[in-house]
Design an enzyme around this catalytic site. Sequence first.
Site, PDB file in Angstrom:
ATOM      1  CB  CYS A  18       9.974  11.743  14.639  1.00 12.76           C
ATOM      2  SG  CYS A  18       9.040  13.114  15.325  1.00 12.76           S
ATOM      3  CB  CYS A  60       9.326  14.663  12.461  1.00 11.22           C
ATOM      4  SG  CYS A  60      10.122  14.743  14.074  1.00 11.22           S
TER       5      CYS A  60
END
Length: 101
Positions: free
Chosen positions: A26, A29
């Site tokens: 991700c 993230c």
Amino acid sequence: MPKRNPKDIISKSQEAVLVDFYADWCGPCHTMDPVIADVLSELEGKIKLLKINIDKNPQMAQHFAVRSIPNYILFKKGKILWRKGGLITKRDLLHALKGFV
């Protein structure tokens, strides 16, 4: 030191715990990691961080209805105080968390 169960940390911690639901793949993230580190540093350790990889702990993500990442939930003594999904600015995150310390 034995590894503690994330559910135990969430339910038994007397201090606020910010749970960061993330995945290694991700991008957003990873973008948020230094933002979270800065904010928690400014809060001088009053909030602990618990990172939960949703690929390794899908049951935790499902339990807390995490449908997108990054996703943040602030707990104290097992109760949800605040939650937010997606990218968040340092200013907004600091403002949100300051109300709980």
